[in-house]
Design a protein around this motif. Structure first.
Motif, PDB file in Angstrom:
ATOM      1  N   UNK A 190       3.634   2.684  12.963  1.00 41.86           N
ATOM      2  CA  UNK A 190       3.970   4.001  13.531  1.00 41.86           C
ATOM      3  C   UNK A 190       4.425   3.861  14.987  1.00 41.86           C
ATOM      4  N   UNK A 204       5.224 -16.006   0.055  1.00 44.80           N
ATOM      5  CA  UNK A 204       4.013 -15.197   0.225  1.00 44.80           C
ATOM      6  C   UNK A 204       2.760 -16.034  -0.053  1.00 44.80           C
ATOM      7  N   UNK A 260       5.865  -2.917   5.212  1.00 44.01           N
ATOM      8  CA  UNK A 260       5.759  -1.508   4.827  1.00 44.01           C
ATOM      9  C   UNK A 260       5.670  -1.280   3.317  1.00 44.01           C
ATOM     10  N   UNK A 261       6.264  -2.188   2.540  1.00 40.03           N
ATOM     11  CA  UNK A 261       6.087  -2.005   1.098  1.00 40.03           C
ATOM     12  C   UNK A 261       5.909  -3.339   0.394  1.00 40.03           C
ATOM     13  N   UNK A 262       6.965  -3.834  -0.223  1.00 36.56           N
ATOM     14  CA  UNK A 262       6.808  -5.048  -1.017  1.00 36.56           C
ATOM     15  C   UNK A 262       7.063  -6.289  -0.163  1.00 36.56           C
ATOM     16  N   UNK A 317      -1.174  -6.665   5.581  1.00 37.79           N
ATOM     17  CA  UNK A 317      -1.465  -5.228   5.563  1.00 37.79           C
ATOM     18  C   UNK A 317      -0.175  -4.555   5.113  1.00 37.79           C
ATOM     19  N   UNK A 318      -0.247  -3.773   4.039  1.00 38.10           N
ATOM     20  CA  UNK A 318       0.965  -3.165   3.501  1.00 38.10           C
ATOM     21  C   UNK A 318       1.060  -1.694   3.890  1.00 38.10           C
ATOM     22  N   UNK A 319       1.656  -1.453   5.021  1.00 41.40           N
ATOM     23  CA  UNK A 319       1.863  -0.078   5.478  1.00 41.40           C
ATOM     24  C   UNK A 319       2.943  -0.109   6.543  1.00 41.40           C
ATOM     25  N   UNK A 320       3.420   1.070   6.985  1.00 41.50           N
ATOM     26  CA  UNK A 320       4.457   1.014   8.015  1.00 41.50           C
ATOM     27  C   UNK A 320       3.856   1.161   9.416  1.00 41.50           C
ATOM     28  N   UNK A 327      -0.858   3.981  10.277  1.00 40.67           N
ATOM     29  CA  UNK A 327      -1.410   5.285   9.957  1.00 40.67           C
ATOM     30  C   UNK A 327      -2.947   5.303  10.093  1.00 40.67           C
ATOM     31  N   UNK A 328      -3.608   4.236   9.725  1.00 43.75           N
ATOM     32  CA  UNK A 328      -5.069   4.249   9.809  1.00 43.75           C
ATOM     33  C   UNK A 328      -5.664   3.320  10.862  1.00 43.75           C
ATOM     34  N   UNK A 329      -4.911   2.303  11.300  1.00 37.56           N
ATOM     35  CA  UNK A 329      -5.495   1.279  12.167  1.00 37.56           C
ATOM     36  C   UNK A 329      -4.745   1.082  13.466  1.00 37.56           C
ATOM     37  N   UNK A 374      -0.290 -17.066   2.490  1.00 41.87           N
ATOM     38  CA  UNK A 374      -1.696 -16.765   2.154  1.00 41.87           C
ATOM     39  C   UNK A 374      -2.546 -18.027   2.229  1.00 41.87           C
TER      40      UNK A 374
END
Lengths: 408, 76
Positions: free
Chosen positions: A87, A71, A38-40, A82-85, A101-103, A75
């Motif tokens: 849902x 990390x 979700x973030x770092x 993907x850096x997001x939370x 949120x988008x995918x 890689x």
């Protein structure tokens, strides 16, 4: 807006030590792997200024520095990030979905490594001052901004005392609110001795946070003495809370089995109650939450996910195929009775080559396929027709029975 | 689709990116997108956390090693 759908073998939710290790194992097993953070990247370890007990780093390391190496290694094995939370999730069935949120992402297996989030005191006024208004959870982030100031640390565990000492390098005064009697703390003895000797540190014993006051920003924390009920207003520039963590499991409520505190229940293979869903790291109900134990969990979860996917593929493509009748011999390589039938099975394998698909499933290696077939007893013979289980022979396994099953 | 606004916070340490983000977001309307460009990892902790706490949609791109763009869609 229609969400874009992307397909993966494995999705890992959470990019702390456990999730990154699971990623390294999945990536190295050449699974198409996505890690959602979700973030770092690095998780809670990045909130720690110094990690001295992670093996392999005798000089110690910063939490952020150590996690950057994790990390980098993930890689290297082609893990996508993907850096997001997240849902929502749909974990049942063979295709699991994870939505952001988008995918919308689809995967064969999901590893939950969502870790914990800092616990709040629940005291009055707290909500109004979180993050930017004076209440912080990250000394390494906000220490420099407190140069020359007075800060309050709530808690007496390792995180509270070690981060409190780190804050004394910047702040003029670090006041620590401790729940226990004078001289008693939850942290390790080394940290305790150093903290008590630190001239910039001051302790308020038997106290808890009672109320937070401020205008735009926090300026006073009122502590309450638990023994005398006396209220103690403390003027501060910032307050740091280190009173433990809560598991990030809200989106799994009612889906994954958890204990009263919300921590996920797994077995030693990191399997949850749903097939193909694994959990690892701090989010699990476990004894010790450390980077070192998160790494062990992550390795197991990654390996388990790999085995699960291989088994699923074998199950669907080879065992439950529709093109010809199938015979599955479920056996255990260490059982003499099971071994006795092996030549018989192999004889039929040769005799019916091309007409019947014969598969041998050794439960000594893994019980996964046998349990998918609903077989717990060995030896057993399962007859598959048109992609469905037609018959399970548990007793009287002999040449005649086998021949009859194949001829039918 | 709302408008897109870039906010350059390169070279800035906490709490500056968070304060700048708050101020920039105040000037936007619902549906607008604020893109905060940062290179201090501390801002990766408080900026997304704060924006989510406020109810906005957040997604982050790592544009380079130790350099990120935080996409905040103003939701209320």
């Amino acid at each position: 807006m229609e969400k874009k759908v992307e397909k993966y073998d494995v999705i890992i939710i959470g990019g702390g030590a456990a999730g990154l290790t699971a990623g390294i194992y999945c990536g190295r097993a050449r699974l198409k792997t996505l890690l959602i953070e979700k973030s770092l990247v690095g998780g809670l370890a990045t909130y720690t200024n110094e990690i001295e007990n992670y093996p392999g780093f005798p000089e110690g390391s910063t939490g952020l520095g150590l996690m950057e190496l994790f990390h980098k290694q993930a890689k290297k094995f082609n893990v996508d990030f993907k850096l997001t939370d997240v849902k929502s999730v749909n974990l049942e069935g063979d295709v699991k979905t994870v939505e952001t949120f988008r995918n919308k992402f689809e995967a064969k297996a999901v590893i939950v490594a969502t870790g914990g989030k800092p616990r709040l005191t629940g005291a009055k006024g707290e909500e109004a001052f979180l993050y930017d208004k004076g209440i912080s959870f990250c000394a390494t982030c906000d220490a420099a901004a407190n140069t020359g100031k007075t800060v309050l640390v709530v808690g007496s565990g390792d995180a509270a005392i070690e981060e409190g000492m780190f804050l004394t390098k910047f702040a003029d005064k670090v006041i620590v609110s401790v729940l226990h009697d004078t001289g008693k703390m939850d942290c390790n003895e080394i940290a305790k001795a150093e903290a008590l000797a630190n001239p910039k540190m001051e302790f308020i014993w038997n106290s808890v946070a009672h109320e937070f006051f401020g205008e735009e920003r926090l300026h006073t924390v009122v502590l309450k003495n638990l023994k005398t009920d006396q209220l103690i207003p403390v003027k501060v520039d910032s307050c740091f809370l280190f009173i433990g963590y809560l598991p990030n499991t809200d989106i799994f409520k009612g889906v994954l089995d958890m204990n009263k505190g919300g921590y996920l229940l797994t077995n030693e293979k990191m399997e949850t109650n749903i097939e193909g869903i694994f959990a690892c790291g701090d989010v699990r109900d476990k004894f010790l939450k450390q980077v070192a134990t998160a790494v062990g969990d992550g390795a197991i979860a990654g390996y388990s996910a790999e085995k699960y996917i291989a088994e699923s593929e074998l199950f669907h493509n080879q065992i439950m195929q529709c093109d010809k009748p199938g015979i599955v011999y479920v056996w255990n390589a260490i059982d003499p009775k099971c071994r006795e039938f092996l030549p018989l099975i192999e004889k039929y394998e040769a005799a019916y080559d091309g007409k019947v698909r014969i598969t041998k499933v050794d439960i000594y290696k893994s019980a996964g396929i046998a349990s998918r077939l609903g077989v717990s007893q060995v030896p057993s013979i399962v007859k598959i027709k048109d992609g469905k289980i037609e018959k399970i022979i548990r007793e009287n396994i002999c040449e005649e029975e086998l021949a009859a099953a194949i001829e039918e | 689709m709302g408008k897109e606004v870039m906010l350059d916070c390169l070279g800035e340490a906490c709490p500056v990116p968070l304060i700048k983000t708050e101020n920039a977001l105040k000037k936007l309307t619902i549906g607008d997108l604020l893109i905060v460009h940062i290179d201090h990892s501390c801002a990766m902790k408080n900026v997304p956390e704060w924006a989510r706490k406020e109810g906005h949609n957040v997604e982050i791109e790592e544009v380079d090693d130790g350099e990120w763009e935080i996409f905040i869609e103003k939701a209320k």
